[in-house]
Motif scaffolding. Structure first.
Motif, short mmCIF file in Angstrom:
data_model
loop_
_atom_site.label_atom_id
_atom_site.label_comp_id
_atom_site.label_asym_id
_atom_site.label_seq_id
_atom_site.Cartn_x
_atom_site.Cartn_y
_atom_site.Cartn_z
N TRP A 59 2.01 10.22 -6.66
CA TRP A 59 2.93 11.30 -6.30
C TRP A 59 4.11 11.36 -7.26
CZ3 TRP A 59 1.69 15.16 -3.19
CH2 TRP A 59 0.68 14.97 -2.26
N GLN A 73 0.81 -1.21 0.00
CA GLN A 73 0.00 0.00 0.00
C GLN A 73 0.85 1.26 0.00
OE1 GLN A 73 -3.59 0.51 0.09
NE2 GLN A 73 -3.44 -1.53 -0.80
N SER A 102 -5.21 6.74 -8.28
CA SER A 102 -5.90 7.86 -7.62
C SER A 102 -7.40 7.58 -7.52
CB SER A 102 -5.66 9.16 -8.39
OG SER A 102 -4.29 9.48 -8.43
N PHE A 116 -7.97 4.82 -4.78
CA PHE A 116 -7.84 5.36 -3.43
C PHE A 116 -9.02 6.28 -3.10
CE2 PHE A 116 -3.24 4.20 -3.53
CZ PHE A 116 -3.22 3.50 -2.33
N TYR A 117 -9.50 7.03 -4.09
CA TYR A 117 -10.65 7.90 -3.83
C TYR A 117 -11.90 7.08 -3.55
CZ TYR A 117 -14.31 11.36 -4.38
OH TYR A 117 -15.40 12.15 -4.16
N GLN A 168 -7.06 12.88 -3.03
CA GLN A 168 -6.96 11.92 -4.13
C GLN A 168 -7.49 12.51 -5.43
OE1 GLN A 168 -5.27 9.32 -3.77
NE2 GLN A 168 -5.12 9.28 -1.52
N TRP A 183 -8.81 -4.03 -4.96
CA TRP A 183 -7.44 -3.87 -5.46
C TRP A 183 -7.11 -4.90 -6.53
CZ3 TRP A 183 -4.93 0.29 -5.35
CH2 TRP A 183 -5.08 1.21 -4.31
N GLU A 216 -11.37 5.90 0.11
CA GLU A 216 -11.21 6.86 1.20
C GLU A 216 -12.05 8.12 1.08
OE1 GLU A 216 -7.03 7.54 1.07
OE2 GLU A 216 -6.52 5.54 1.79
N ARG A 219 0.56 4.05 -2.97
CA ARG A 219 0.28 5.45 -2.69
C ARG A 219 1.32 6.38 -3.31
NH1 ARG A 219 -3.71 6.50 0.94
NH2 ARG A 219 -4.50 4.72 2.12
N SER A 220 2.53 5.87 -3.48
CA SER A 220 3.61 6.73 -3.99
C SER A 220 3.50 6.95 -5.50
CB SER A 220 4.97 6.11 -3.67
OG SER A 220 5.22 4.96 -4.47
#
Length: 496
Positions: free
Chosen positions: A112, A104, A153, A156-157, A165, A335, A160, A108-109
């Motif tokens: 970015w 995870q 993105s 994850f949106y 995101q 996922w 969360e 997440r990276s």
């Protein structure tokens, strides 16, 4: 979660984004050394190591590239192509050892990293022909990476519902528009449709409106950056089979099939396409890669290589299917579906480009595959008593071999830079050092020959032309079918 593996994988992806996706020789040689050192450290720390089915297929796949050294048309290129893929071994082990929490962190990276690529590309105007390339130096490779960042993105949106995101989605989408990569735009539309079908959360009104709004806003911002909204429309309306890029690729593919036919089972060895292309091309062109990774593998290591690659892909889909069938965890299902879509996009695009020649992108495929793979193990090896022999007899020789070759390549690259700077005497010494470290490298003698010609032109001293002839003759002897070397030898022989 293993913090050491986290750091290693984060460094791999972040540094890879900065250094051209590990496309060029020095980049992936350094990456290989780093990954094998990390593997050695993990072997010392782990009580056991897990060998899965994908590892065995990777061993065979890389073994084919190593075997091709014995019959390749250019041993220098074949060795470099073998080293391009050998780093997949330690990378796949690191991914398989890491925990879900560690995965995870890496996932997440990725968005970015996409933001970093977009920002650096815009700030330093890293474009070619109006298309954003950033540090990857190839618009289509950047586009496919940013598309995966957009997908993550979105995932994850969905999980969360954080506005951060959506910001990640917006910036990565802006970069994706600015690449002007039509093939990836098509896959982008397909990806959104697949997400809507696969995830019921995506069909919720607020979620769908938020995601669509970010896409629309990204187009507006991109048009403001380019100061031309019509540029995107003109590019998009030319998506058809008569587009120039597609027509050129069909020529490459047709010519490559003729080459594969003549080297059906063993291939030409890594890099053989670029050497033999003048003998097979139906039109005057030159491309280093055939722009289809499946055909590229067939050119390098024959039909057997294609079979192993296809088996690796089938294994991924089988493992993903098993995970979806057996798991009751909604987040795991999300996922698995999401990364299944991501890898499918990668696999489709690699049929139209050379994505997997970027170690960074092939690494992403393995990373996604490792996350969705089933828990069943092919083999578990206890390391308590054999960790030192594994490192000394397995990892250390590989690291030393790659380092040796990297030094030889470094001298050659240094010589080329010195020629551009006018430091010819230093460059000649650098090429000589390169030839000593990697004596099978015909390109080092070729570079020396070109430099001796420069000396001859500047001094009108015949001995420099004789030296050039000696050097290029060695190149021709090593790679007799390389027309680049043959033509230079012919030109030197004409000098009186």
């Amino acid at each position: 979660m293993n913090p050491f593996i986290n750091i290693a994988l984060l460094l791999f992806f972040w540094v890879g984004a900065l250094f051209h996706g590990y496309l060029y020789e020095m980049d992936y040689l350094y990456a290989d050394i780093f990954l094998f050192i990390c593997l050695a450290a993990v072997v010392f720390r782990q009580k056991e190591i897990k060998l899965r089915a994908e590892h065995f297929l990777l061993f065979i796949f890389i073994g084919l590239y190593i075997i091709s050294l014995f019959y390749s048309v250019d041993k220098e290129k074949a060795l470099l192509e073998a080293l391009r893929v050998i780093g997949l071994i330690p990378l796949s082990f690191l991914v398989s050892i890491q925990t879900t929490a560690g995965h995870q962190v890496i996932l997440r990276s990725i968005p970015w990293i996409g933001i970093f690529l977009v920002a650096v590309g815009l700030i330093f105007e890293l474009e070619r022909q109006g298309r954003l390339e950033s540090t990857l130096q190839y618009a289509n490779a950047l586009a496919i990476f940013l598309l995966l960042a957009v997908l993550l993105s979105i995932l994850f949106y969905i999980l969360e519902r954080k506005r951060s995101q959506l910001i990640l989605l917006l910036i990565n989408a802006i970069g994706l528009w600015l690449t002007f990569s039509r093939s990836v735009w098509v896959l982008w539309a397909l990806l959104i449709v697949c997400c809507i079908i696969a995830f019921k959360q995506m069909r919720e009104k607020t979620v769908l409106v938020s995601i669509i709004s970010m896409h629309a806003l990204s187009l507006v911002v991109s048009a403001m950056i380019k100061q031309d909204l019509s540029a995107f429309w003109n590019r998009a309306r030319n998506i058809h089979t008569q587009a120039s890029e597609y027509q050129l690729r069909t020529v490459y593919w047709q010519d490559s099939l003729m080459m594969i036919k003549d080297h059906l089972w063993s291939g030409t060895g890594g890099g053989g396409w670029s050497v033999l292309l003048p003998y097979y091309r139906s039109e005057p062109y030159f491309v280093r890669f055939v722009h289809n990774h499946y055909l590229q593998v067939g050119l390098d290591v024959g039909v057997v290589g294609i079979i192993i690659l296809v088996a690796l892909i089938i294994l991924f889909y089988k493992q993903a299917g098993q995970t979806l069938h057996t798991t009751m965890d909604p987040e795991k299902v999300l996922w698995t579906k999401g990364l299944l879509i991501g890898n499918t996009v990668l696999l489709l695009h690699s049929g139209f480009d050379f994505d997997y020649s970027f170690l960074l992108l092939f690494g992403l495929f393995l990373f996604f595959s490792g996350i969705v793979s089933s828990e069943g193990l092919a083999l578990s090896i206890q390391l308590s008593r054999i960790r030192i022999p594994i490192v000394i007899l397995g990892v250390l020789p590989v690291v030393l071999c790659i380092l040796w070759i990297a030094i030889g390549q470094f001298y050659k690259n240094q010589g080329q830079a010195q020629v551009e700077q006018g430091e010819w005497v230093k460059a000649l010494n650098s090429f000589a050092q390169s030839a000593k470290w990697i004596p099978w490298a015909a390109s080092a003698h070729y570079e020396s020959a070109k430099l001796y010609i420069l000396f001859g032109n500047a001094t009108q001293d015949r001995k420099h032309y004789e030296n050039a002839k000696t050097e290029i003759s060695q190149s021709v002897q090593m790679v007799p079918r390389e027309q680049l070397y043959q033509s230079l030898l012919t030109e030197i022989q004409k000098i009186k």
